[in-house]
Enzyme design. Structure first.
Site, PDB file in Angstrom:
ATOM      1  N   ASP A   1       0.825  -1.205   0.000  1.00  0.00           N
ATOM      2  CA  ASP A   1       0.000   0.000   0.000  1.00  0.00           C
ATOM      3  C   ASP A   1       0.860   1.255   0.000  1.00  0.00           C
ATOM      4  OD1 ASP A   1      -2.433   1.130   0.025  1.00  0.00           O
ATOM      5  OD2 ASP A   1      -3.045   0.363   1.973  1.00  0.00           O
TER       6      ASP A   1
ATOM      7  N   LYS B   1      -1.730   4.741  -4.190  1.00  0.00           N
ATOM      8  CA  LYS B   1      -1.703   5.909  -5.069  1.00  0.00           C
ATOM      9  C   LYS B   1      -0.283   6.304  -5.432  1.00  0.00           C
ATOM     10  CE  LYS B   1      -5.760   7.766  -2.966  1.00  0.00           C
ATOM     11  NZ  LYS B   1      -5.901   7.960  -1.562  1.00  0.00           N
TER      12      LYS B   1
ATOM     13  N   MET C   1      -4.413  12.496   8.332  1.00  0.00           N
ATOM     14  CA  MET C   1      -4.876  13.041   7.051  1.00  0.00           C
ATOM     15  C   MET C   1      -5.315  14.494   7.194  1.00  0.00           C
ATOM     16  SD  MET C   1      -6.835   9.700   5.548  1.00  0.00           S
ATOM     17  CE  MET C   1      -7.120   8.767   7.043  1.00  0.00           C
TER      18      MET C   1
HETATM   19  N1  SAH Z   1      -3.123   2.835   8.770  1.00  0.00           N
HETATM   20  C1  SAH Z   1      -2.267   3.990   8.903  1.00  0.00           C
HETATM   21  C2  SAH Z   1      -2.989   5.284   8.603  1.00  0.00           C
HETATM   22  C3  SAH Z   1      -3.396   5.433   7.149  1.00  0.00           C
HETATM   23  S1  SAH Z   1      -4.156   6.965   6.853  1.00  0.00           S
HETATM   24  C4  SAH Z   1      -1.685   4.001  10.321  1.00  0.00           C
HETATM   25  O1  SAH Z   1      -2.143   3.246  11.175  1.00  0.00           O
HETATM   26  O2  SAH Z   1      -0.740   4.759  10.538  1.00  0.00           O
HETATM   27  C5  SAH Z   1      -2.822   7.916   6.205  1.00  0.00           C
HETATM   28  C6  SAH Z   1      -2.415   8.996   7.199  1.00  0.00           C
HETATM   29  O3  SAH Z   1      -1.601   8.423   8.209  1.00  0.00           O
HETATM   30  C7  SAH Z   1      -1.561  10.102   6.605  1.00  0.00           C
HETATM   31  O4  SAH Z   1      -2.352  11.086   5.977  1.00  0.00           O
HETATM   32  C8  SAH Z   1      -0.894  10.646   7.847  1.00  0.00           C
HETATM   33  O5  SAH Z   1      -1.763  11.463   8.573  1.00  0.00           O
HETATM   34  C9  SAH Z   1      -0.652   9.380   8.641  1.00  0.00           C
HETATM   35  N2  SAH Z   1       0.695   8.820   8.435  1.00  0.00           N
HETATM   36  C10 SAH Z   1       1.014   7.635   7.890  1.00  0.00           C
HETATM   37  N3  SAH Z   1       2.346   7.425   7.931  1.00  0.00           N
HETATM   38  C11 SAH Z   1       2.881   8.525   8.527  1.00  0.00           C
HETATM   39  C12 SAH Z   1       4.193   8.913   8.885  1.00  0.00           C
HETATM   40  N4  SAH Z   1       5.261   8.125   8.654  1.00  0.00           N
HETATM   41  N5  SAH Z   1       4.357  10.105   9.497  1.00  0.00           N
HETATM   42  C13 SAH Z   1       3.305  10.892   9.774  1.00  0.00           C
HETATM   43  N6  SAH Z   1       2.046  10.586   9.472  1.00  0.00           N
HETATM   44  C14 SAH Z   1       1.830   9.408   8.851  1.00  0.00           C
END
Ligand code: SAH
Length: 256
Positions: free
Chosen positions: A35, A56, A168
């Site tokens: 993903d 994406k 997000m």
């Molecule tokens: N399942 C993922 C979240 C997916 S939604 C989880 O549990 O982390 C995607 C959002 O996750 C992004 O828009 C951002 O807000 C956050 N995100 C994911 N990876 C990140 C990272 N390394 N640093 C900061 N925010 C992150």
């Protein structure tokens, strides 16, 4: 091994934050559907597998969810061991629940594997204790992005007394700020914005509710980032969050 789909959390990015179980699943995989936001470095654990990018940023512009479902089903029915690898935790804003249900309805065995979700990882990497004793009684994970445009109860969030961790949110800073201010949250509430948590290019911007949008703009904050809103995000908390002295023998004797 019987056909199975593992829905696996790859954590926030740092490959050392993968769970041992995620590594085992990757080791066993024939096919890995990877993903957005998964650090490719974790793929060292599955050199034998066929890797398919379905996010994406992974090459196929926004792969439709129905197509991902069908791919998982097809490979599982061929008897392949399928790993669906997602950033963070599969069940935190990750559609893990929907995918598991869809597959189980088609009699495919599914196993979910936790990952460290970005919000928790980002805070800890920046020395923020989301539930700092005496400061926050809990933590609320919220997404600023909805598919159905349903309204969040911002007023309730503003008064919850818990630390808010917003996913997000980069494109919605102005709305988040306005809604929380309108909901009655204090103007000087500390805010930490953490970009690329746990990766070598992690950056953090400390601000407050009033200034967050302008500060983020000057900082050129980019996605992926999480927002931590609440008193625990104040930079001077590091001092207060020093761990208490280790319990003594006497302490344990008293517990017995
Ligand atoms: N399942 C993922 C979240 C997916 S939604 C989880 O549990 O982390 C995607 C959002 O996750 C992004 O828009 C951002 O807000 C956050 N995100 C994911 N990876 C990140 C990272 N390394 N640093 C900061 N925010 C992150």
């Amino acid at each position: 091994m019987s056909a199975k789909v593992w829905l696996v959390g790859a954590g926030p990015g740092d490959p050392e934050l993968l769970t041992l179980k995620a590594v085992r699943a990757l080791n066993e995989a024939d096919v890995v559907l990877i993903d957005d936001l998964v650090n490719d470095a974790v793929l060292v654990h599955c050199p034998q597998a066929r890797i398919i990018a379905v996010g994406k940023r992974g090459g196929c512009r926004s792969t439709p969810q129905a197509f991902i479902h069908r791919l998982m089903l097809r490979y599982a029915r061929q008897g392949k061991c399928v790993v669906r690898l997602k950033g963070g935790d599969p069940c935190i804003f990750g559609r893990g629940g929907e995918e598991a249900q869809w597959l189980r309805e088609r009699e495919i065995e599914v196993e979910l594997v936790n990952g460290i979700t970005a919000g928790l990882a980002g805070a800890t990497q920046c020395d923020i204790s989301l539930t700092l004793r005496g400061v926050a009684r809990g933590v609320t994970l919220v997404t600023a992005h909805t598919q159905d445009d349903s309204e969040l109860n911002w007023r309730a969030l503003a008064h919850s007394g818990t630390t808010l961790v917003i996913y997000m949110g980069v494109a919605k800073l102005s709305e988040i700020r306005e809604q929380l201010l309108a909901g009655g949250m204090a103007t000087d509430t500390p805010v930490a914005m953490i970009e690329n948590a746990s990766l070598p290019h992690q950056r953090e911007c400390r601000s407050n509710l009033t200034a967050m949008q302008e500060d983020a703009h000057n900082f050129q904050l980019k996605s992926p980032a999480i927002l931590v809103i609440g008193a625990v995000a104040a930079s001077d908390n590091a001092e207060r969050s020093q761990p208490a002295a280790a319990p003594t023998e006497e302490h344990y004797a008293n517990l017995a």
